[in-house]
Design a protein around this motif. Structure first.
Motif, PDB file in Angstrom:
ATOM      1  N   ALA A 278       7.604 -17.015  -9.123  1.00  0.00           N
ATOM      2  CA  ALA A 278       6.914 -16.459  -7.961  1.00  0.00           C
ATOM      3  C   ALA A 278       6.366 -15.076  -8.288  1.00  0.00           C
ATOM      4  O   ALA A 278       7.013 -14.271  -8.947  1.00  0.00           O
ATOM      5  CB  ALA A 278       7.894 -16.363  -6.782  1.00  0.00           C
ATOM      6  N   THR A 279       5.139 -14.837  -7.870  1.00  0.00           N
ATOM      7  CA  THR A 279       4.494 -13.558  -8.157  1.00  0.00           C
ATOM      8  C   THR A 279       4.338 -12.753  -6.869  1.00  0.00           C
ATOM      9  O   THR A 279       4.173 -13.313  -5.786  1.00  0.00           O
ATOM     10  CB  THR A 279       3.109 -13.781  -8.780  1.00  0.00           C
ATOM     11  OG1 THR A 279       2.322 -14.607  -7.901  1.00  0.00           O
ATOM     12  CG2 THR A 279       3.225 -14.488 -10.124  1.00  0.00           C
ATOM     13  N   ILE A 280       4.383 -11.462  -7.026  1.00  0.00           N
ATOM     14  CA  ILE A 280       4.223 -10.558  -5.887  1.00  0.00           C
ATOM     15  C   ILE A 280       2.742 -10.258  -5.712  1.00  0.00           C
ATOM     16  O   ILE A 280       2.052  -9.920  -6.675  1.00  0.00           O
ATOM     17  CB  ILE A 280       5.010  -9.254  -6.117  1.00  0.00           C
ATOM     18  CG1 ILE A 280       6.490  -9.578  -6.333  1.00  0.00           C
ATOM     19  CG2 ILE A 280       4.810  -8.298  -4.966  1.00  0.00           C
ATOM     20  CD1 ILE A 280       7.318  -8.355  -6.691  1.00  0.00           C
ATOM     21  N   ARG A 281       2.233 -10.431  -4.509  1.00  0.00           N
ATOM     22  CA  ARG A 281       0.827 -10.187  -4.245  1.00  0.00           C
ATOM     23  C   ARG A 281       0.540  -8.689  -4.390  1.00  0.00           C
ATOM     24  O   ARG A 281       1.208  -7.854  -3.791  1.00  0.00           O
ATOM     25  CB  ARG A 281       0.465 -10.668  -2.844  1.00  0.00           C
ATOM     26  CG  ARG A 281      -1.039 -10.577  -2.551  1.00  0.00           C
ATOM     27  CD  ARG A 281      -1.341 -11.165  -1.189  1.00  0.00           C
ATOM     28  NE  ARG A 281      -2.755 -11.102  -0.906  1.00  0.00           N
ATOM     29  CZ  ARG A 281      -3.641 -11.994  -1.308  1.00  0.00           C
ATOM     30  NH1 ARG A 281      -3.231 -13.011  -2.033  1.00  0.00           N
ATOM     31  NH2 ARG A 281      -4.917 -11.881  -1.005  1.00  0.00           N
ATOM     32  N   VAL A 282      -0.452  -8.386  -5.209  1.00  0.00           N
ATOM     33  CA  VAL A 282      -0.816  -6.999  -5.470  1.00  0.00           C
ATOM     34  C   VAL A 282      -2.089  -6.671  -4.697  1.00  0.00           C
ATOM     35  O   VAL A 282      -3.074  -7.403  -4.766  1.00  0.00           O
ATOM     36  CB  VAL A 282      -1.046  -6.771  -6.983  1.00  0.00           C
ATOM     37  CG1 VAL A 282      -1.475  -5.340  -7.245  1.00  0.00           C
ATOM     38  CG2 VAL A 282       0.224  -7.110  -7.763  1.00  0.00           C
ATOM     39  N   ARG A 283      -2.056  -5.582  -3.958  1.00  0.00           N
ATOM     40  CA  ARG A 283      -3.218  -5.159  -3.178  1.00  0.00           C
ATOM     41  C   ARG A 283      -4.144  -4.300  -4.040  1.00  0.00           C
ATOM     42  O   ARG A 283      -3.694  -3.475  -4.806  1.00  0.00           O
ATOM     43  CB  ARG A 283      -2.775  -4.373  -1.932  1.00  0.00           C
ATOM     44  CG  ARG A 283      -2.104  -5.235  -0.882  1.00  0.00           C
ATOM     45  CD  ARG A 283      -1.815  -4.423   0.376  1.00  0.00           C
ATOM     46  NE  ARG A 283      -1.333  -5.252   1.449  1.00  0.00           N
ATOM     47  CZ  ARG A 283      -2.109  -5.923   2.293  1.00  0.00           C
ATOM     48  NH1 ARG A 283      -3.430  -5.853   2.163  1.00  0.00           N
ATOM     49  NH2 ARG A 283      -1.592  -6.658   3.251  1.00  0.00           N
ATOM     50  N   TRP A 284      -5.428  -4.523  -3.848  1.00  0.00           N
ATOM     51  CA  TRP A 284      -6.461  -3.752  -4.535  1.00  0.00           C
ATOM     52  C   TRP A 284      -7.287  -3.012  -3.491  1.00  0.00           C
ATOM     53  O   TRP A 284      -7.821  -3.622  -2.563  1.00  0.00           O
ATOM     54  CB  TRP A 284      -7.367  -4.659  -5.368  1.00  0.00           C
ATOM     55  CG  TRP A 284      -6.686  -5.254  -6.554  1.00  0.00           C
ATOM     56  CD1 TRP A 284      -5.858  -6.330  -6.557  1.00  0.00           C
ATOM     57  CD2 TRP A 284      -6.773  -4.794  -7.902  1.00  0.00           C
ATOM     58  NE1 TRP A 284      -5.404  -6.587  -7.829  1.00  0.00           N
ATOM     59  CE2 TRP A 284      -5.964  -5.665  -8.688  1.00  0.00           C
ATOM     60  CE3 TRP A 284      -7.443  -3.753  -8.531  1.00  0.00           C
ATOM     61  CZ2 TRP A 284      -5.809  -5.509 -10.056  1.00  0.00           C
ATOM     62  CZ3 TRP A 284      -7.307  -3.604  -9.912  1.00  0.00           C
ATOM     63  CH2 TRP A 284      -6.492  -4.462 -10.664  1.00  0.00           C
ATOM     64  N   THR A 285      -7.399  -1.706  -3.637  1.00  0.00           N
ATOM     65  CA  THR A 285      -8.192  -0.911  -2.696  1.00  0.00           C
ATOM     66  C   THR A 285      -9.684  -1.092  -2.986  1.00  0.00           C
ATOM     67  O   THR A 285     -10.072  -1.616  -4.042  1.00  0.00           O
ATOM     68  CB  THR A 285      -7.820   0.574  -2.801  1.00  0.00           C
ATOM     69  OG1 THR A 285      -8.183   1.051  -4.113  1.00  0.00           O
ATOM     70  CG2 THR A 285      -6.324   0.770  -2.582  1.00  0.00           C
ATOM     71  N   ASP A 286     -10.492  -0.656  -2.032  1.00  0.00           N
ATOM     72  CA  ASP A 286     -11.946  -0.748  -2.226  1.00  0.00           C
ATOM     73  C   ASP A 286     -12.384   0.064  -3.451  1.00  0.00           C
ATOM     74  O   ASP A 286     -13.273  -0.361  -4.203  1.00  0.00           O
ATOM     75  CB  ASP A 286     -12.678  -0.237  -0.978  1.00  0.00           C
ATOM     76  CG  ASP A 286     -12.464  -1.158   0.226  1.00  0.00           C
ATOM     77  OD1 ASP A 286     -12.067  -2.326  -0.005  1.00  0.00           O
ATOM     78  OD2 ASP A 286     -12.681  -0.709   1.369  1.00  0.00           O
ATOM     79  N   ALA A 287     -11.767   1.222  -3.638  1.00  0.00           N
ATOM     80  CA  ALA A 287     -12.123   2.065  -4.786  1.00  0.00           C
ATOM     81  C   ALA A 287     -11.748   1.370  -6.101  1.00  0.00           C
ATOM     82  O   ALA A 287     -12.503   1.419  -7.085  1.00  0.00           O
ATOM     83  CB  ALA A 287     -11.420   3.412  -4.678  1.00  0.00           C
ATOM     84  N   GLU A 288     -10.576   0.710  -6.121  1.00  0.00           N
ATOM     85  CA  GLU A 288     -10.156   0.000  -7.336  1.00  0.00           C
ATOM     86  C   GLU A 288     -11.068  -1.187  -7.621  1.00  0.00           C
ATOM     87  O   GLU A 288     -11.421  -1.458  -8.775  1.00  0.00           O
ATOM     88  CB  GLU A 288      -8.701  -0.453  -7.191  1.00  0.00           C
ATOM     89  CG  GLU A 288      -7.692   0.691  -7.207  1.00  0.00           C
ATOM     90  CD  GLU A 288      -6.292   0.226  -6.880  1.00  0.00           C
ATOM     91  OE1 GLU A 288      -5.334   0.907  -7.287  1.00  0.00           O
ATOM     92  OE2 GLU A 288      -6.154  -0.833  -6.216  1.00  0.00           O
ATOM     93  N   THR A 289     -11.451  -1.906  -6.554  1.00  0.00           N
ATOM     94  CA  THR A 289     -12.372  -3.029  -6.736  1.00  0.00           C
ATOM     95  C   THR A 289     -13.725  -2.561  -7.265  1.00  0.00           C
ATOM     96  O   THR A 289     -14.331  -3.205  -8.129  1.00  0.00           O
ATOM     97  CB  THR A 289     -12.565  -3.770  -5.401  1.00  0.00           C
ATOM     98  OG1 THR A 289     -11.298  -4.244  -4.929  1.00  0.00           O
ATOM     99  CG2 THR A 289     -13.509  -4.954  -5.562  1.00  0.00           C
ATOM    100  N   ALA A 290     -14.189  -1.432  -6.765  1.00  0.00           N
ATOM    101  CA  ALA A 290     -15.452  -0.874  -7.257  1.00  0.00           C
ATOM    102  C   ALA A 290     -15.337  -0.514  -8.743  1.00  0.00           C
ATOM    103  O   ALA A 290     -16.281  -0.713  -9.520  1.00  0.00           O
ATOM    104  CB  ALA A 290     -15.832   0.356  -6.444  1.00  0.00           C
ATOM    105  N   ARG A 291     -14.173   0.006  -9.131  1.00  0.00           N
ATOM    106  CA  ARG A 291     -13.950   0.351 -10.532  1.00  0.00           C
ATOM    107  C   ARG A 291     -13.931  -0.912 -11.407  1.00  0.00           C
ATOM    108  O   ARG A 291     -14.462  -0.912 -12.517  1.00  0.00           O
ATOM    109  CB  ARG A 291     -12.637   1.119 -10.682  1.00  0.00           C
ATOM    110  CG  ARG A 291     -12.228   1.428 -12.126  1.00  0.00           C
ATOM    111  CD  ARG A 291     -13.307   2.163 -12.884  1.00  0.00           C
ATOM    112  NE  ARG A 291     -12.959   2.343 -14.287  1.00  0.00           N
ATOM    113  CZ  ARG A 291     -13.823   2.526 -15.263  1.00  0.00           C
ATOM    114  NH1 ARG A 291     -15.128   2.550 -14.993  1.00  0.00           N
ATOM    115  NH2 ARG A 291     -13.430   2.685 -16.515  1.00  0.00           N
TER     116      ARG A 291
END
Length: 430
Positions: free
Chosen positions: A177-190
């Motif tokens: 089982a994997t832990i869901r990791v959140r990505w911020t808008d700034a990280e997605t842009a990067r």
């Protein structure tokens, strides 16, 4: 009777002296860097055959520590090749006495020598060996260099085939089982910026390398998934596609058959109009950089990446892809398979123009390679000669099939081999 007993005692006394002398010289000839004795020097000093020296060697009297190499990855390539060469002196299956001689020659525990010998006659992929190969691949080491460091496999193709099958088998098993990791808008842009700058010709390695350094706190699996899903989002349907479909529905209603036909007609017309723009952008990219960044092409012409791949007509400098059973590597073939499965999942027909542009390889060669990946082998003289060679080494049809192509069946190899080696029958008329 007393005379016979005296002769036996004298013979045993000579054997003990020889055993002590062999052990003493073996200790003196011990090479600490290689971890084993220089038995050639022992043989020269005693003028006794090697096998007799090994048989007389008494480990209980020796001061040299015996090496413990319980795992295949513990063996150095030189040690493994020396073991393989030495074992060929023994006909048939190794007996217990033979194993003791091998252990003395290699200065390795007997059970460890038996394990390594089993890898000689039937190499198998283990978790430790798979992790070692993966670490080599992460260092951008070629399969040819890896094969030299991981001997035992008949060829580079055999090593890559067994490794790929092992990885596929492991990945198909139950996943933790994997832990869901959140990505911020700034990280997605990067992430988008990393893909735009470093994604070239379908190679994600440079993207992964940069992303790992930029996001050290995120799991590698999460980083890899984010990169691939972001890239796939750019390759899929665009907002412009949805707007065109919506305009057709507003004009003709929900007559989906007519909407589909009209959309296809308009897309064909638009594809012809876009082909020149896409081809010009691709030509500019290739002329300047000798490769094509499809993300840049997509942004410059305002189409999705897949639309650009399907529309491009410029193909100068595309490579040939010729199958050679001795030198062929499945890395590019696996990359092509991943592209097809991502963009043209069944039952969608595969657009080999897009595949050719993505791989930058001639379209006909891509079609042939896709057939080879499905197990459709063209039995050329070189391929048949390779089959005959591997059969001469005692390799099973199933192992040969896996080496030639991942999805080739043993029955096809067997049929081709028998047709090729079948004696010619002549008929005579009186």
């Amino acid at each position: 009777m007393e005379h016979i007993v005296a002769l036996d005692d004298d013979r045993l006394q000579k054997q003990r002296k020889l055993s002590a002398r062999v052990t003493q010289l073996a200790d003196q000839a011990f090479d600490s860097q290689r971890g084993r004795c220089d038995w050639d020097s022992v043989v020269k000093k005693l003028d006794v055959p090697l096998m007799e020296c090994l048989g007389r060697f008494d480990a209980s009297l020796s001061s040299v520590p015996v090496r413990s190499l319980p795992k295949f990855v513990d063996w150095l390539p030189d040690d493994f090749l020396l073991l393989k060469e030495f074992v060929q002196r023994f006909p048939g299956t190794l007996t217990a006495d033979d194993q003791r001689l091998v252990s003395a020659f290699m200065n390795v525990k007997q059970a460890d020598c038996v394990m390594a010998y089993s890898m000689c006659i039937r190499p198998q992929m283990t978790t430790e060996l798979s992790e070692l190969i993966t670490s080599y691949r992460d260092k951008d080491m070629t399969w040819k260099d890896i094969h030299q460091r991981v001997p035992g496999f008949a060829s580079v193709q055999a090593l890559t085939s067994v490794y790929s099958q092992f990885k596929a088998k492991v990945s198909s098993g139950p996943k933790p089982a994997t832990i869901r990791v959140r990505w911020t808008d700034a990280e997605t842009a990067r992430v988008r910026e990393i893909i735009r700058q470093h994604h070239s010709h379908g190679d994600m390695r440079s993207c992964m390398r940069v992303a790992k350094s930029d996001f050290p706190d995120k799991p590698l699996q999460s980083i890899e998934s984010k990169l691939y899903y972001t890239l796939r989002g750019w390759q899929g349907i665009t907002v412009a596609d949805m707007e065109r479909v919506k305009a057709l529905v507003d004009e003709y209603g929900q007559d989906w058959t007519q909407v589909g036909q009209l959309r296809k007609q308009r897309e064909s017309k638009m594809a012809a109009e876009h082909a020149d723009a896409v081809s010009h952008a691709v030509k500019k990219q290739y002329t300047q950089h000798q490769n094509v960044n499809w993300v840049w092409v997509s942004e410059s012409v305002g189409l999705s990446e897949r639309e650009c791949l399907e529309a491009n007509q410029f193909g100068d400098g595309k490579a040939r892809w010729i199958y050679d059973p001795d030198t062929f590597s499945w890395d590019m073939a696996n990359r092509m398979t991943k592209f097809i499965e991502t963009n043209y999942p069944r039952p969608l027909p595969v657009n080999y123009t897009a595949v050719s542009n993505y791989m930058w390889i001639e379209p006909d060669d891509c079609v042939k390679m896709a057939g080879l990946l499905r197990g459709e082998m063209t039995w050329t003289k070189d391929v048949l000669a390779k089959v005959v060679e591997l059969r001469g080494q005692g390799m099973m049809y199933k192992a040969i099939a896996q080496q030639l192509s991942p999805n080739l069946t043993a029955s096809k190899v067997s049929q081709a081999y028998r047709r090729h080696t079948k004696p010619i029958r002549y008929s005579y008329s009186l």
